[in-house]
Design an enzyme around this catalytic site. Structure first.
Site, PDB file in Angstrom:
ATOM      1  N   HIS A 118      42.807 107.816  -5.824  1.00 16.02           N
ATOM      2  CA  HIS A 118      42.346 108.987  -5.082  1.00 16.02           C
ATOM      3  C   HIS A 118      40.962 109.432  -5.567  1.00 16.02           C
ATOM      4  O   HIS A 118      40.091 109.759  -4.754  1.00 16.02           O
ATOM      5  CB  HIS A 118      43.336 110.141  -5.231  1.00 16.02           C
ATOM      6  CG  HIS A 118      44.521 110.056  -4.339  1.00 16.02           C
ATOM      7  ND1 HIS A 118      45.454 109.043  -4.435  1.00 16.02           N
ATOM      8  CD2 HIS A 118      44.944 110.859  -3.315  1.00 16.02           C
ATOM      9  CE1 HIS A 118      46.398 109.230  -3.521  1.00 16.02           C
ATOM     10  NE2 HIS A 118      46.105 110.313  -2.829  1.00 16.02           N
ATOM     11  N   HIS A 155      48.319 111.370 -12.830  1.00 19.43           N
ATOM     12  CA  HIS A 155      47.292 110.531 -13.465  1.00 19.43           C
ATOM     13  C   HIS A 155      46.926 111.085 -14.830  1.00 19.43           C
ATOM     14  O   HIS A 155      46.924 112.305 -15.054  1.00 19.43           O
ATOM     15  CB  HIS A 155      46.018 110.478 -12.615  1.00 19.43           C
ATOM     16  CG  HIS A 155      46.035 109.407 -11.571  1.00 19.43           C
ATOM     17  ND1 HIS A 155      46.065 108.063 -11.866  1.00 19.43           N
ATOM     18  CD2 HIS A 155      46.024 109.496 -10.219  1.00 19.43           C
ATOM     19  CE1 HIS A 155      46.070 107.368 -10.747  1.00 19.43           C
ATOM     20  NE2 HIS A 155      46.055 108.218  -9.725  1.00 19.43           N
TER      21      HIS A 155
END
Length: 235
Positions: free
Chosen positions: A148, A197
């Site tokens: 992303h 993440h």
């Protein structure tokens, strides 16, 4: 060529050289960060930053009220493949309608190439996702680099620098680039906030994506000089 033309030429040459230096520096920075991650040198820092965004009494609860987490999910969607793909198609269509067909093709190729590079890097490193906290969003792929974060940098920064090059008005250039940078940073932070993440995943995504955008910027500059890409519009 008059004196003013010579000065402008020298400035443009220095600007291109500076871009190339930044590209090399970005690539080197990504490789150094990847090496540190593979050796486990960043794990402690990753844990500290990730836990700093959680309620110490309940690690399943991100900091802030419930609506902040909902906003985080909305923001993180801006870096998803569906959204960045849609935005890229809209941008290409806009350029086609303005008669900038070569610019539209260049944007399509650079954005598509960046997404491909992001996918290959993620598959190559295959880093596990964080397991310290529950994930605030559904994930399917490996962790490093953050897809992303990289795709948002690739798409928003690439579109930003290329669209800025097609307009000579400084205020519009600054605005376009500012929005691109803001979106890229917001998406990356949302990935850490949602616990999907490690911070170094996001940093790597930003670094790789920004490097790609700079490479595209340099390519556009060279093509414009050779007359193979439309020049900036006059105000």
């Amino acid at each position: 060529m008059d004196r003013r033309g010579v000065v402008n030429f020298v400035r443009s040459e220095y600007a291109l050289l500076a871009l190339l230096v930044l590209i090399v520096g970005g690539a080197w920075g990504f490789m150094e960060l990847a090496d540190e991650v593979l050796e486990g040198e960043t794990h402690r820092l990753d844990e500290v930053v990730l836990l700093a965004m959680r309620n110490p009494a309940d690690l399943s609860d991100p900091l802030g009220p419930g609506w902040v987490e909902e906003v985080g999910r909305d923001v993180t969607a801006l870096g998803g493949l569906a959204i960045v793909g849609f935005i890229s198609i809209v941008a290409v269509g806009h350029m086609m309608l303005r008669g900038r067909h070569r610019g539209a093709l260049y944007v399509a190729l650079t954005v598509g190439g960046g997404i491909l590079v992001s996918t290959l890097l993620k598959s190559g490193f295959d880093r596990p996702r964080p397991d310290l906290v529950p994930h605030g969003a559904t994930v399917y792929t490996a962790s490093f680099p953050s897809g992303h974060s990289m795709m948002s940098a690739v798409v928003y920064l690439t579109l930003g620098v290329l669209l800025a090059r097609l307009d000579s008005r400084p205020a519009l250039r600054i605005y376009v680039l500012g929005v691109a940078i803001f979106l890229t940073i917001a998406v990356g932070i949302s990935r850490i906030y949602l616990g999907v993440h490690w911070p170094t995943d996001v940093l790597a995504g930003w670094t790789a994506g920004a490097t790609w955008a700079l490479l595209c910027w340099a390519g556009a500059d060279i093509l414009q000089r050779r007359g193979r890409l439309e020049a900036a519009e006059k105000p």
